[in-house]
Design an enzyme around this catalytic site. Structure first.
Site, PDB file in Angstrom:
ATOM      1  N   THR A  17     -59.607  61.011  29.449  1.00 59.43           N
ATOM      2  CA  THR A  17     -59.969  60.568  28.098  1.00 59.43           C
ATOM      3  C   THR A  17     -61.393  60.033  28.169  1.00 59.43           C
ATOM      4  OG1 THR A  17     -57.672  59.982  27.642  1.00 59.43           O
ATOM      5  CG2 THR A  17     -59.341  59.089  26.166  1.00 59.43           C
ATOM      6  N   LYS A  65     -58.074  63.591  21.064  1.00 55.56           N
ATOM      7  CA  LYS A  65     -57.401  62.629  21.943  1.00 55.56           C
ATOM      8  C   LYS A  65     -57.766  61.195  21.566  1.00 55.56           C
ATOM      9  CE  LYS A  65     -55.550  60.666  25.602  1.00 55.56           C
ATOM     10  NZ  LYS A  65     -54.124  60.343  25.661  1.00 55.56           N
ATOM     11  N   LYS A 100     -61.461  50.556  26.023  1.00 58.65           N
ATOM     12  CA  LYS A 100     -62.435  51.626  26.239  1.00 58.65           C
ATOM     13  C   LYS A 100     -62.253  52.750  25.228  1.00 58.65           C
ATOM     14  CE  LYS A 100     -61.304  54.820  28.889  1.00 58.65           C
ATOM     15  NZ  LYS A 100     -60.704  56.185  28.826  1.00 58.65           N
TER      16      LYS A 100
END
Length: 297
Positions: free
Chosen positions: A94, A170, A239
């Protein structure tokens, strides 16, 4: 097929094992060699370097963040420097949209192929080959990878010929999961403080209005305050929310909830919860409501 696999954390380990089970020759690399040794016992070959893991037809990366992916891909002795012309790098990490675009350019300049294939699912789904793969790349790149995606997941969604689009999908999905966790935490704190059994409340929700896997999985963790061991660490959740906001800023799409979520996750991380499961952000709702972790509700 000869496959390299770089990154044997909570997710990568299960993915690599399932590629081995599907009959592929898998060479694994991890910064901590002990994680590779466990896979050697299941039929993998351990690589001493990233370059050694990049000798085959395909190399997967499943790493924590942009910095790790950039280092193993673009660094000295990395994937771009080692992968044969025509071979493929599949990035399942990711990562930011911007880095995915850089990787696509770097591989193209080196005569290599690149696809983005991030996945939805927690570590138990990775082990059970029940991930959902979101893939993007040129059709001639993705077609030979189809059996590999079938080996690690239960379904593959091809979203674009531009790899970075899969990373955007995503990130948007993780933003939605974070939204679910926050709203569930607030709702559970509300009814829990009134004396309603937290688990029963989640059972009601997931049996009626919200039967989706995210509500069942995270609702249970929140009701039980089961934040260790982390399936997905809160610092990684922070994040991902930041990366979603960065992509949104580039596209000029305001995400007001994402801004709130960034601050909630930042609070959790700043107060020592960075290594807890990201569902622990729900504990902030308990704290704000004056509910202790040992509260009987």
């Amino acid at each position: 097929m000869e496959i390299g696999f770089v990154g044997l954390g909570n997710m990568g380990r299960g993915m690599a094992v399932n590629l081995i089970k599907a009959g592929h020759q898998v060479t694994v690399y991890n910064r901590s060699p002990d994680k590779a040794e466990a896979l050697v016992q299941q039929g993998a070959t351990a690589a001493r370097t990233v370059a050694d893991a990049s000798r085959g037809e395909v190399v997967f990366t499943m790493l924590a963040d942009d910095s790790a992916v950039e280092d193993v891909t673009l660094g000295e002795g990395g994937i771009v420097a080692s992968l044969a012309p025509g071979a493929t790098h599949v990035s399942s990490s990711t990562i930011s949209v911007a880095l995915s675009e850089r990787l696509a350019t770097a591989h193209a300049e080196a005569g290599q192929r690149y696809a983005a294939a991030p996945v939805f699912g927690r570590p138990d789904a990775a082990s059970a080959a029940k991930l959902f793969v979101v893939a993007a790349g040129a059709s001639e790149v993705l077609e030979p990878l189809s059996p590999l995606f079938d080996a690690i997941g239960q379904r593959t969604f091809v979203v674009s010929e531009l790899p970075h689009t899969a990373n955007l999908v995503k990130l948007s999905g993780n933003f939605l999961i974070a939204s679910v966790i926050e709203s569930l935490g607030e709702a559970v704190a509300l009814v829990g403080k009134a004396g309603v059994d937290r688990q029963q409340y989640v059972d009601i929700l997931t049996s009626t209005l919200f039967a989706a896997p995210a509500y069942r999985t995270y609702g249970g963790l929140i009701a039980r305050r089961e934040f260790e061991p982390a399936g997905f660490a809160a610092r990684l959740g922070l994040k991902d929310v930041r990366l979603a906001l960065a992509a949104a800023e580039q596209l000029q799409v305001p995400l007001p909830l994402a801004s709130l979520l960034r601050d909630r996750f930042l609070t959790l991380v700043a107060t020592g919860g960075g290594d807890l499961d990201w569902s622990a952000v729900s504990s902030l709702a308990d704290r704000d409501a004056g509910i202790g972790s040992d509260h009987s509700a």
